[in-house]
Design a protein around this motif. Structure first.
Motif, PDB file in Angstrom:
ATOM      1  N   THR A   1      25.021  -3.221 -43.152  1.00 23.02           N
ATOM      2  CA  THR A   1      26.250  -3.899 -43.573  1.00 23.02           C
ATOM      3  C   THR A   1      26.572  -5.040 -42.612  1.00 23.02           C
ATOM      4  N   MET A   2      26.380  -4.808 -41.329  1.00 17.87           N
ATOM      5  CA  MET A   2      26.599  -5.870 -40.340  1.00 17.87           C
ATOM      6  C   MET A   2      25.619  -7.019 -40.566  1.00 17.87           C
ATOM      7  N   ALA A   3      24.420  -6.690 -41.075  1.00 23.13           N
ATOM      8  CA  ALA A   3      23.387  -7.717 -41.228  1.00 23.13           C
ATOM      9  C   ALA A   3      23.787  -8.793 -42.221  1.00 23.13           C
ATOM     10  N   LEU A   4      24.680  -8.446 -43.134  1.00 25.65           N
ATOM     11  CA  LEU A   4      25.010  -9.392 -44.196  1.00 25.65           C
ATOM     12  C   LEU A   4      26.202 -10.282 -43.882  1.00 25.65           C
ATOM     13  N   GLY A   5      27.075  -9.873 -42.988  1.00 27.28           N
ATOM     14  CA  GLY A   5      28.212 -10.733 -42.723  1.00 27.28           C
ATOM     15  C   GLY A   5      29.171 -10.140 -41.733  1.00 27.28           C
ATOM     16  N   ALA A   6      30.200 -10.930 -41.430  1.00 28.23           N
ATOM     17  CA  ALA A   6      31.142 -10.526 -40.384  1.00 28.23           C
ATOM     18  C   ALA A   6      32.288  -9.686 -40.932  1.00 28.23           C
ATOM     19  N   GLY A   7      32.199  -9.281 -42.202  1.00 22.44           N
ATOM     20  CA  GLY A   7      33.319  -8.577 -42.812  1.00 22.44           C
ATOM     21  C   GLY A   7      33.374  -7.089 -42.531  1.00 22.44           C
ATOM     22  N   PHE A   8      32.860  -6.653 -41.397  1.00 22.67           N
ATOM     23  CA  PHE A   8      32.828  -5.235 -41.062  1.00 22.67           C
ATOM     24  C   PHE A   8      33.025  -5.103 -39.558  1.00 22.67           C
ATOM     25  N   LEU A   9      33.918  -4.210 -39.169  1.00 23.05           N
ATOM     26  CA  LEU A   9      34.173  -4.040 -37.736  1.00 23.05           C
ATOM     27  C   LEU A   9      32.956  -3.468 -37.018  1.00 23.05           C
ATOM     28  N   GLY A  10      32.203  -2.630 -37.724  1.00 24.48           N
ATOM     29  CA  GLY A  10      30.959  -2.121 -37.154  1.00 24.48           C
ATOM     30  C   GLY A  10      31.054  -0.682 -36.685  1.00 24.48           C
ATOM     31  N   PRO A  11      29.892  -0.028 -36.536  1.00 25.02           N
ATOM     32  CA  PRO A  11      29.864   1.397 -36.197  1.00 25.02           C
ATOM     33  C   PRO A  11      30.478   1.723 -34.836  1.00 25.02           C
ATOM     34  N   MET A  12      30.195   0.909 -33.826  1.00 29.80           N
ATOM     35  CA  MET A  12      30.689   1.255 -32.482  1.00 29.80           C
ATOM     36  C   MET A  12      32.216   1.259 -32.422  1.00 29.80           C
ATOM     37  N   PRO A  13      32.911   0.191 -32.843  1.00 32.50           N
ATOM     38  CA  PRO A  13      34.379   0.215 -32.761  1.00 32.50           C
ATOM     39  C   PRO A  13      35.000   1.316 -33.626  1.00 32.50           C
ATOM     40  N   LEU A  14      34.422   1.562 -34.793  1.00 24.43           N
ATOM     41  CA  LEU A  14      34.982   2.593 -35.667  1.00 24.43           C
ATOM     42  C   LEU A  14      34.786   3.987 -35.064  1.00 24.43           C
ATOM     43  N   THR A  15      33.652   4.180 -34.407  1.00 22.85           N
ATOM     44  CA  THR A  15      33.419   5.454 -33.718  1.00 22.85           C
ATOM     45  C   THR A  15      34.428   5.648 -32.583  1.00 22.85           C
ATOM     46  N   ALA A  16      34.680   4.570 -31.854  1.00 24.81           N
ATOM     47  CA  ALA A  16      35.651   4.660 -30.758  1.00 24.81           C
ATOM     48  C   ALA A  16      37.037   5.007 -31.311  1.00 24.81           C
ATOM     49  N   ALA A  17      37.372   4.417 -32.455  1.00 24.30           N
ATOM     50  CA  ALA A  17      38.684   4.705 -33.055  1.00 24.30           C
ATOM     51  C   ALA A  17      38.776   6.177 -33.440  1.00 24.30           C
ATOM     52  N   HIS A  18      37.705   6.698 -34.035  1.00 26.05           N
ATOM     53  CA  HIS A  18      37.752   8.100 -34.436  1.00 26.05           C
ATOM     54  C   HIS A  18      37.738   9.020 -33.214  1.00 26.05           C
ATOM     55  N   ARG A  19      37.041   8.586 -32.170  1.00 23.72           N
ATOM     56  CA  ARG A  19      37.017   9.395 -30.946  1.00 23.72           C
ATOM     57  C   ARG A  19      38.457   9.659 -30.460  1.00 23.72           C
ATOM     58  N   TYR A  20      39.321   8.653 -30.533  1.00 26.73           N
ATOM     59  CA  TYR A  20      40.705   8.849 -30.074  1.00 26.73           C
ATOM     60  C   TYR A  20      41.555   9.531 -31.152  1.00 26.73           C
ATOM     61  N   ASN A  21      41.300   9.218 -32.419  1.00 31.31           N
ATOM     62  CA  ASN A  21      42.059   9.898 -33.476  1.00 31.31           C
ATOM     63  C   ASN A  21      41.811  11.406 -33.465  1.00 31.31           C
ATOM     64  N   ALA A  22      40.585  11.786 -33.071  1.00 30.31           N
ATOM     65  CA  ALA A  22      40.231  13.211 -33.079  1.00 30.31           C
ATOM     66  C   ALA A  22      40.665  13.920 -31.803  1.00 30.31           C
ATOM     67  N   ASP A  23      41.186  13.178 -30.855  1.00 26.22           N
ATOM     68  CA  ASP A  23      41.578  13.750 -29.567  1.00 26.22           C
ATOM     69  C   ASP A  23      42.955  14.382 -29.688  1.00 26.22           C
ATOM     70  N   SER A  24      43.052  15.650 -29.328  1.00 21.40           N
ATOM     71  CA  SER A  24      44.320  16.365 -29.516  1.00 21.40           C
ATOM     72  C   SER A  24      45.444  15.817 -28.631  1.00 21.40           C
ATOM     73  N   ARG A  25      45.102  14.988 -27.656  1.00 20.13           N
ATOM     74  CA  ARG A  25      46.142  14.422 -26.784  1.00 20.13           C
ATOM     75  C   ARG A  25      46.739  13.153 -27.362  1.00 20.13           C
ATOM     76  N   ASP A  26      46.115  12.650 -28.430  1.00 20.08           N
ATOM     77  CA  ASP A  26      46.466  11.313 -28.926  1.00 20.08           C
ATOM     78  C   ASP A  26      47.424  11.379 -30.104  1.00 20.08           C
ATOM     79  N   GLN A  27      48.266  10.356 -30.210  1.00 16.94           N
ATOM     80  CA  GLN A  27      49.178  10.242 -31.354  1.00 16.94           C
ATOM     81  C   GLN A  27      49.114   8.828 -31.943  1.00 16.94           C
ATOM     82  N   GLY A  28      47.947   8.178 -31.844  1.00 17.15           N
ATOM     83  CA  GLY A  28      47.870   6.766 -32.215  1.00 17.15           C
ATOM     84  C   GLY A  28      47.266   6.481 -33.574  1.00 17.15           C
TER      85      GLY A  28
END
Lengths: 275, 146
Positions: A165-192
């Motif tokens: 998906t990244m290969a075709l254009g800039a319209g995707f945040l990408g796997p690394m940033p989305l993984t980082a977002a889920h890493r914090y969403n899944a953290d029981s200490r987080d409310q973000g």
């Protein structure tokens, strides 16, 4: 297998502003068993061409600096052995889907901008709770396992270079940033979650993933970005259906009894050595 | 210091063919995209052909005879195969994209076995169903030749 044999390192050379387009340069490298691609590049720089540019730091698969395309597949030069990927010729190019700074150095700023957009840090309603040294948070091993895998990411950019998906254009945040977002969403200490949701659910967010699985396949740390992105999608769906439970942040550990309170240990201020 | 901007170095369609040097899921992703395009093309042809009815029964009959000349039903069979694949793989994707069938997050221990491995039985089951449906369609094509 012979002790030493020559493998041709075919390296993409390119300096924007000076070169019209990338060209390939061949370097014969004497390779022995156990030698990594990074060792080969160091040999080139020491013996054949000191102007070759690439990025590296830790040499042990921890810092994520030496990400590059190795025979067309994203990986770390420091933990890829030459004989595992090549016998005669080894092609090296900068990470795909990123602009090139020079030779094998990719410009990762787009990835880090997307990373920052998704607020990759603990967000809590009680701001005092995250003051350094103020308290510890209670977290069970089960809660830890929900995000531990995703916290191993070293931001090397290999997943971004492999993603179709990244290969075709800039319209995707990408796997690394989305993984980082889920890493914090899944953290029981987080409310973000609510803070990250606009970017996560937006047109460049998690729903743009097509689950080709290439990010997981190339990740040198076993982080499994494809899983993180799908779990982020599930969170978004549950939130849409109003089935997602709002998690009360765990209380900080109780303060020690009066008289035993110890101030948090602070590092001594940095001073230059007189000698 | 600002670096001199360079081309974005995106792989483009080549990224579909060789980004991470292809796990089986990536080939399935590629087939999903291709079958989707095939179905879209067929939809436009189908609308054009059925639209011939607007010009009367003669025009419709003439067009139907013409399609038989070019082995149109074989093309339709390929479209049917694309539909079968697209539908069953689509069900798999819906299940996965809701976070099911991927396994729980775990400590990464080398050699890594990620969610792509965990969902593989589901993918195999869907591909078997696809094959059965395509075979059944082929059987009908042989049994009732045009």
């Amino acid at each position: 297998m012979k002790d030493r044999e020559t493998v041709t390192f075919r390296v993409q050379r390119y300096e924007p502003g000076r070169d019209a387009k990338p060209v390939w340069a061949d370097f014969p490298v004497a390779v022995q068993a156990g030698m990594t691609v990074l060792d080969g590049l160091l040999q080139i720089r020491q013996q054949l061409d000191a102007t070759l540019a690439w990025r590296f730091s830790c040499r042990m698969g921890l810092c994520g600096s030496c990400g590059m395309m190795i025979n067309g597949k994203p990986g770390l030069a420091c933990n890829t052995q030459v004989h595992d990927v090549a016998r005669k010729t080894l092609r090296l190019a900068p990470l795909a889907n990123f602009p090139v700074v020079r030779d094998l150095v990719a410009d990762l700023r787009t990835m880090f901008a997307a990373h920052a957009e998704l607020k990759p840090f603990l967000v809590r309603d009680d701001k005092a709770g995250i003051e350094p040294g103020a308290a510890e948070f209670l977290q069970s091993p089960e809660e830890l396992l929900k995000f531990l895998q995703f916290s191993y990411c070293i931001k090397c950019g290999a997943c971004m270079a492999a993603c179709p998906t990244m290969a075709l254009g800039a319209g995707f945040l990408g796997p690394m940033p989305l993984t980082a977002a889920h890493r914090y969403n899944a953290d029981s200490r987080d409310q973000g979650f609510a803070l990250r949701k606009p970017a996560l659910a937006g047109p460049r967010g998690a729903h743009h993933c097509h689950y080709a699985g290439e990010c997981t396949r190339v990740c040198p740390k076993g982080v499994d970005p494809a899983r993180a992105v799908q779990l982020a999608r599930r969170d978004l769906l549950l939130d849409l259906l109003r089935l997602k439970r709002r998690r009360p942040a765990p209380a900080p550990v109780a303060e020690p009894p009066a008289g035993e309170h110890k101030a948090p240990i602070e590092a001594p201020p940095f001073t230059a050595r007189a000698d | 210091m600002e670096s001199i901007p360079s081309p974005p170095n995106r792989l483009g369609l080549l990224g579909w063919l060789g980004g991470g040097r292809r796990g089986i899921e990536a080939y399935v992703f590629l087939c999903q995209r291709v079958s989707g395009v095939v179905l879209l093309l067929y939809l436009s042809i189908h609308v054009f052909l059925t639209g011939a009815r607007l010009f009367g029964p003669e025009a419709w009959d003439r067009l139907c005879k013409m399609t038989h000349l070019f082995g149109y039903h074989y093309f339709e069979y390929l479209v049917f195969a694309a539909f079968a694949f697209h539908a069953f793989n689509g069900i798999r994707l819906v299940i996965i994209e809701f976070g099911f069938g991927l396994g729980r997050p775990e400590r990464p221990v080398y050699p890594y076995r990620g969610s792509t491995h965990k969902q593989r039985p589901l993918m195999i089951a869907m591909m078997v169903l696809t094959a059965v449906l395509i075979a059944a369609g082929g059987f009908e094509l042989v049994r009732f030749p045009h």
